[in-house]
Design a protein around this motif. Structure first.
Motif, PDB file in Angstrom:
ATOM      1  N   LEU A 106       0.831  -1.206   0.000  1.00 54.89           N
ATOM      2  CA  LEU A 106       0.000   0.000   0.000  1.00 54.89           C
ATOM      3  C   LEU A 106       0.865   1.256   0.000  1.00 54.89           C
ATOM      4  CD1 LEU A 106      -2.904  -0.983   2.435  1.00 54.89           C
ATOM      5  CD2 LEU A 106      -3.153  -0.263   0.042  1.00 54.89           C
ATOM      6  N   LEU A 165       2.114   1.803  -3.529  1.00 54.49           N
ATOM      7  CA  LEU A 165       1.072   2.286  -4.434  1.00 54.49           C
ATOM      8  C   LEU A 165       0.689   3.733  -4.131  1.00 54.49           C
ATOM      9  CD1 LEU A 165      -1.108  -0.938  -4.445  1.00 54.49           C
ATOM     10  CD2 LEU A 165       0.100   0.006  -6.415  1.00 54.49           C
ATOM     11  N   LEU A 166       0.719   4.110  -2.853  1.00 57.43           N
ATOM     12  CA  LEU A 166       0.352   5.474  -2.476  1.00 57.43           C
ATOM     13  C   LEU A 166       1.505   6.451  -2.642  1.00 57.43           C
ATOM     14  CD1 LEU A 166      -1.737   4.772   0.755  1.00 57.43           C
ATOM     15  CD2 LEU A 166      -2.573   5.224  -1.556  1.00 57.43           C
ATOM     16  N   ILE A 209      -1.492  -3.904  -8.695  1.00 56.94           N
ATOM     17  CA  ILE A 209      -1.335  -4.454  -7.351  1.00 56.94           C
ATOM     18  C   ILE A 209      -0.346  -5.606  -7.332  1.00 56.94           C
ATOM     19  CG2 ILE A 209      -2.532  -5.696  -5.494  1.00 56.94           C
ATOM     20  CD1 ILE A 209      -5.003  -3.998  -6.126  1.00 56.94           C
ATOM     21  N   ILE A 219      -5.920  -5.354  -0.560  1.00 59.62           N
ATOM     22  CA  ILE A 219      -5.532  -4.085  -1.180  1.00 59.62           C
ATOM     23  C   ILE A 219      -6.595  -3.624  -2.164  1.00 59.62           C
ATOM     24  CG2 ILE A 219      -3.808  -2.985  -2.658  1.00 59.62           C
ATOM     25  CD1 ILE A 219      -1.730  -4.885  -1.363  1.00 59.62           C
ATOM     26  N   GLU A 220      -7.150  -4.532  -2.951  1.00 53.94           N
ATOM     27  CA  GLU A 220      -8.240  -4.175  -3.862  1.00 53.94           C
ATOM     28  C   GLU A 220      -9.406  -3.565  -3.090  1.00 53.94           C
ATOM     29  OE1 GLU A 220      -9.345  -7.724  -5.855  1.00 53.94           O
ATOM     30  OE2 GLU A 220      -7.531  -7.828  -7.094  1.00 53.94           O
ATOM     31  N   LEU A 241      -8.614   0.085  -1.844  1.00 53.49           N
ATOM     32  CA  LEU A 241      -8.484   1.048  -2.938  1.00 53.49           C
ATOM     33  C   LEU A 241      -9.817   1.270  -3.645  1.00 53.49           C
ATOM     34  CD1 LEU A 241      -5.050   0.005  -4.528  1.00 53.49           C
ATOM     35  CD2 LEU A 241      -5.514   1.802  -2.851  1.00 53.49           C
ATOM     36  N   ASN A 242     -10.649   0.237  -3.732  1.00 50.06           N
ATOM     37  CA  ASN A 242     -11.965   0.410  -4.353  1.00 50.06           C
ATOM     38  C   ASN A 242     -12.909   1.188  -3.450  1.00 50.06           C
ATOM     39  OD1 ASN A 242     -11.280  -0.992  -6.683  1.00 50.06           O
ATOM     40  ND2 ASN A 242     -11.997  -2.959  -5.907  1.00 50.06           N
ATOM     41  N   PRO A 250     -11.098   5.427  -3.130  1.00 54.12           N
ATOM     42  CA  PRO A 250     -10.228   5.577  -4.311  1.00 54.12           C
ATOM     43  C   PRO A 250      -9.320   6.798  -4.281  1.00 54.12           C
ATOM     44  CG  PRO A 250     -12.506   6.090  -4.862  1.00 54.12           C
ATOM     45  CD  PRO A 250     -12.534   5.523  -3.482  1.00 54.12           C
ATOM     46  N   ASP A 251      -9.595   7.767  -3.396  1.00 49.24           N
ATOM     47  CA  ASP A 251      -8.745   8.967  -3.375  1.00 49.24           C
ATOM     48  C   ASP A 251      -7.771   8.961  -2.186  1.00 49.24           C
ATOM     49  OD1 ASP A 251     -10.649   9.338  -1.415  1.00 49.24           O
ATOM     50  OD2 ASP A 251     -11.055  11.442  -1.921  1.00 49.24           O
ATOM     51  N   LEU A 252      -7.407   7.782  -1.724  1.00 51.25           N
ATOM     52  CA  LEU A 252      -6.427   7.655  -0.636  1.00 51.25           C
ATOM     53  C   LEU A 252      -5.124   8.348  -0.995  1.00 51.25           C
ATOM     54  CD1 LEU A 252      -6.550   3.906   0.497  1.00 51.25           C
ATOM     55  CD2 LEU A 252      -6.946   5.878   1.966  1.00 51.25           C
ATOM     56  N   PHE A 299      -8.550  10.831   3.064  1.00 51.87           N
ATOM     57  CA  PHE A 299      -9.428  10.510   1.940  1.00 51.87           C
ATOM     58  C   PHE A 299     -10.755  11.232   2.147  1.00 51.87           C
ATOM     59  CE2 PHE A 299      -9.415   7.346   5.273  1.00 51.87           C
ATOM     60  CZ  PHE A 299     -10.752   7.285   5.652  1.00 51.87           C
TER      61      PHE A 299
END
Length: 456
Positions: free
Chosen positions: A256, A259-260, A273, A361-362, A365-366, A369-371, A398
């Motif tokens: 995470l 990805l962030l 992912i 993780i999916e 994030l779903n 979505p604006d994390l 978020f």
């Protein structure tokens, strides 16, 4: 003209400490210094516990695959056997022998390994996903309206604890006790006592599942033709549930973060992912240093003398980032890293662990979505410790979202349907016996609170 003096060799401490904040902040800098001594170097895992750390990729793979010269049974550990390591040393719960597949060799290892792998193989992708998804939704609902969260302590840490309670068929009381004990052990809070309570907790679980088998890993281990004894079952469960929680937390958290981080360092820009998970497993594996081997005789490891019956620890983090490997990494397969180990003791839970991390993780994030990270990446802290690579916190922000996902899930299904989907056993008419230490806990624990959502 003055003669040029040869460059001084890089100084390597006689015993490089793998504990404290300095190592946690820059483990790769430490691995680089250790390589000056050769493929392996002397380290101190925790105060008073000496070992040799293998930081060379080829040497690490060679040791992992060599069952002739190296054993995994820690009864070979001379310093522990001779009483030079105190029983309450914080390294002992992680290194002292249990009768499980990790600490066994030869025919005993083959028998236990068969029982473990064939039981875990019954966990297919669909089953894992349907167990992870409601747990993820429940945890997200706890903070979705706040607009801020710590994805380590509010999500990545708790999800594996709840999930393993489900996969292993823990009823509320036993699940709550397991959750408390595992948290205490990994956080170093009275680890010896927590280990004792964990054993009592698992004894109760085995007794329950012998009486009332279910569709869970504990029952499958009991039913396996290998005919595991109660003590063998307890030891396998302690390994599977214990070592599954901490690495899973670290894998989810580090992926995470990657990805962030696309907005700050740009490292995660455009990553999928599975690419992020693969990057973590290569560069910052969740279990950084472990798989302790004991040379059965004095060994010369690439010019480094390793004494018989002393701990030889594999640095997955160091070996994967061996400079001699970097040029070849592009041509290697994705699974060529050592994060899952290698040889006959390679991790048997590789596939389930990957699916759990992907699904968790999916889900986050779903749902959000604006994390974005709530602090600069360079200000994040890593937890000290010789064995893991683990973030301390992962603060994010978020857009606040109403917490309705779990309520909707529970409201549209009956109790039996929800229990079937999450493999949570319905409450029995007569509760099974509860260990005394569980009975003393009046306040509901994490697992009980989660199960309440799926009950009318």
């Amino acid at each position: 003209m003055e003669s040029q003096q040869p460059a001084a060799p890089v100084a390597v401490p006689s015993r490089c400490p793998l504990y404290g904040q300095d190592f946690a902040a820059d483990p790769h800098g430490v691995y680089d210094k250790l390589r000056a001594a050769g493929p392996a170097a002397p380290v101190e895992l925790v105060p008073g516990v000496d070992a040799t750390l293998v930081v060379d990729y080829r040497a690490a793979r060679s040791v992992l695959q060599n069952t002739r010269d190296f054993g995994r049974d820690s009864r070979h550990w001379k310093a522990l056997a001779e009483g030079r390591i105190a029983p309450d040393n914080p390294a002992v719960p992680m290194m002292a022998r249990r009768g499980n597949v990790m600490f066994s060799d030869g025919a005993v290892h083959l028998r236990l390994r068969k029982a473990v792998t064939e039981s875990l193989d019954r966990l297919n992708v669909r089953r894992i996903r349907r167990d992870v998804e409601p747990i993820a939704a429940h945890l997200i609902d706890q903070f979705s309206e706040r607009g801020r969260a710590d994805l380590l302590n509010d999500y990545a840490k708790l999800l594996p604890l709840l999930l393993f309670n489900s996969l292993f068929g823990c009823p509320p009381g036993i699940g709550d006790q397991f959750t408390r004990c595992m948290s205490a052990m990994f956080e170093g809070r009275d680890a010896v006592r927590a280990n004792e309570e964990l054993t009592a907790c698992l004894m109760e679980l085995v007794a329950l599942k012998r009486r009332e088998p279910g569709d869970d890993v504990t029952s499958w281990l009991i039913q396996h033709p290998a005919g595991l004894t109660d003590q063998e079952l307890i030891d396998q469960l302690a390994l599977l549930m214990g070592t599954g929680v901490e690495p899973e937390r670290n894998l989810i958290g580090s992926a995470l973060l990657l990805l962030l981080s696309r907005g700050s360092s740009g490292r995660g820009a455009g990553m999928l992912i599975d690419e992020a998970l693969d990057h973590v497993l290569w560069n910052n594996p969740p279990i950084a240093n472990y798989a302790t081997h004991y040379p059965l005789r004095d060994i010369d490891l690439g010019g480094v003398h390793v004494e018989a019956d002393t701990p030889l620890v594999i640095s997955f983090g160091g070996a994967n980032n061996d400079p001699t490997l970097r040029a070849a990494r592009q041509s290697l397969s994705k699974g060529a890293h050592l994060a899952w180990g290698a040889g006959s003791h390679a991790c048997p839970a590789k596939s389930p662990a990957t699916v759990i991390a992907q699904t968790a993780i999916e889900a986050i994030l779903n749902a959000l979505p604006d994390l974005v990270l709530d602090v600069p990446e360079e200000e994040l802290q890593w937890r000290p410790g010789p064995f893991h690579r683990a973030l301390a916190t992962l603060p994010v922000r978020f857009t606040p979202t109403p917490g309705t996902r779990v309520a909707a899930l529970a409201g549209t299904r009956g109790e039996a349907d929800a229990a079937q989907r999450t493999h949570v056993p319905a409450a029995p008419a007569v509760p099974p016996p509860v260990p005394p230490q569980v009975a003393k806990q009046a306040k509901k624990g994490l697992w009980s609170t989660f199960l309440d959502i799926f009950r009318v």
